[in-house]
Design a protein around this motif. Structure first.
Motif, short mmCIF file in Angstrom:
data_model
loop_
_atom_site.label_atom_id
_atom_site.label_comp_id
_atom_site.label_asym_id
_atom_site.label_seq_id
_atom_site.Cartn_x
_atom_site.Cartn_y
_atom_site.Cartn_z
N GLY A 64 0.77 -1.24 0.00
CA GLY A 64 0.00 0.00 0.00
C GLY A 64 0.80 1.29 0.00
N SER A 65 2.14 1.22 -0.02
CA SER A 65 2.92 2.45 0.03
C SER A 65 4.24 2.29 -0.72
N HIS A 66 4.69 3.39 -1.32
CA HIS A 66 6.00 3.39 -1.98
C HIS A 66 7.11 3.50 -0.94
N ARG A 67 6.90 4.33 0.08
CA ARG A 67 7.92 4.59 1.09
C ARG A 67 7.62 3.82 2.37
N HIS A 68 8.68 3.32 3.01
CA HIS A 68 8.54 2.56 4.25
C HIS A 68 9.68 2.92 5.19
N ALA A 69 9.41 2.95 6.48
CA ALA A 69 10.45 3.15 7.49
C ALA A 69 10.96 1.78 7.92
N VAL A 70 12.28 1.65 7.94
CA VAL A 70 12.91 0.39 8.33
C VAL A 70 13.83 0.70 9.51
N ILE A 80 13.01 3.71 3.04
CA ILE A 80 13.26 3.07 1.77
C ILE A 80 12.10 3.37 0.83
N GLY A 81 12.42 3.39 -0.44
CA GLY A 81 11.43 3.50 -1.49
C GLY A 81 11.45 2.21 -2.30
N CYS A 82 10.29 1.77 -2.76
CA CYS A 82 10.18 0.51 -3.50
C CYS A 82 10.18 0.78 -5.00
N PHE A 83 10.99 0.01 -5.72
CA PHE A 83 11.15 0.17 -7.16
C PHE A 83 11.07 -1.19 -7.83
N SER A 84 10.38 -1.27 -8.97
CA SER A 84 10.27 -2.54 -9.68
C SER A 84 11.60 -2.94 -10.30
N LEU A 85 12.36 -1.97 -10.77
CA LEU A 85 13.67 -2.23 -11.36
C LEU A 85 14.66 -1.19 -10.87
N ALA A 86 15.90 -1.60 -10.75
CA ALA A 86 17.00 -0.69 -10.43
C ALA A 86 18.21 -1.18 -11.20
N PRO A 87 18.29 -0.84 -12.51
CA PRO A 87 19.36 -1.37 -13.35
C PRO A 87 20.76 -1.03 -12.86
N GLY A 88 20.90 0.03 -12.07
CA GLY A 88 22.22 0.41 -11.56
C GLY A 88 22.63 -0.32 -10.30
N CYS A 89 21.81 -1.27 -9.85
CA CYS A 89 22.11 -2.03 -8.64
C CYS A 89 22.56 -3.44 -8.97
N LEU A 90 23.41 -3.96 -8.12
CA LEU A 90 23.77 -5.38 -8.15
C LEU A 90 23.23 -6.00 -6.88
N SER A 91 22.57 -7.14 -7.00
CA SER A 91 22.12 -7.89 -5.83
C SER A 91 23.23 -8.86 -5.48
N ILE A 135 17.37 2.68 -0.05
CA ILE A 135 17.46 3.69 1.01
C ILE A 135 17.48 5.05 0.32
N LEU A 136 16.47 5.85 0.57
CA LEU A 136 16.30 7.10 -0.17
C LEU A 136 17.42 8.09 0.11
N ASP A 137 18.02 8.06 1.30
CA ASP A 137 19.13 8.96 1.59
C ASP A 137 20.41 8.55 0.90
N HIS A 138 20.45 7.36 0.30
CA HIS A 138 21.63 6.92 -0.44
C HIS A 138 21.50 7.20 -1.93
N LEU A 139 20.36 7.81 -2.31
CA LEU A 139 20.12 8.21 -3.69
C LEU A 139 20.14 9.73 -3.79
N ALA A 140 20.35 10.23 -4.98
CA ALA A 140 20.30 11.67 -5.23
C ALA A 140 19.61 11.91 -6.56
N ALA A 141 19.07 13.10 -6.71
CA ALA A 141 18.49 13.49 -7.99
C ALA A 141 19.63 13.69 -8.97
N ALA A 142 19.45 13.17 -10.18
CA ALA A 142 20.49 13.31 -11.19
C ALA A 142 20.62 14.78 -11.60
N PRO A 143 21.85 15.25 -11.74
CA PRO A 143 22.00 16.63 -12.24
C PRO A 143 21.53 16.68 -13.69
#
Length: 151
Positions: A64-70, A80-91, A135-143
């Protein structure tokens, strides 16, 4: 109240002990970290190296939410924010059951493919549904791209 903390990652281990006066008012918990620049951006990049991670079009709602407190073991909440894909990430790493029961799926650490910075987690269920909790604080808006500025 007597509190104790030992840091075993140092050599030799560091031990701290302190008393908290019971008559001091209890401090309100720290608010969840907030990164408002992500609300209006399309591309999201690693805050450490600037590599592309995901896009706003990949945002999804989970439970029910995009953002969650962990909460973490250190008493700090991460948002954290939930994303269906994150091509720049490695699991990476072995599947861990840190966040739930085995019937709810499995979690792996998600790191930036460029620099290895911890960005969050990847969740996978047995029925092949997966998503990234970043983790939203580990992301930044692209210049803005240089091409857009030149146009």
């Amino acid at each position: 109240m007597n509190k104790h903390l030992t840091l075993f990652t140092t050599s030799p281990p560091i031990s701290l002990t302190w008393d908290e006066a019971p008559d001091e008012p209890i401090k309100a918990p720290k608010p969840i970290f907030d990164n408002p620049s992500l609300a209006s951006t399309d591309r999201m990049v690693c805050a450490q190296c600037g590599d592309d991670i995901t896009r706003s079009s990949q945002r999804i709602a989970v439970n029910g939410s995009h953002r969650h407190a962990v909460p973490t073991a250190h008493g700090i909440d991460q948002e954290i924010g939930c994303f269906s894909l994150a091509p720049g990430c490695l699991s990476m790493g072995h599947f861990a059951l840190d966040f739930g029961q085995p019937t709810e799926g499995f979690w792996q650490m998600a790191v930036c493919a460029g620099c290895g910075n911890h960005l969050g987690w990847h969740h996978q269920t047995d029925d092949a549904f997966g998503f990234y909790g970043l983790i939203l604080d580990h992301l930044a808006a692209a210049p803005d791209d240089a091409k857009k500025e030149a146009a």
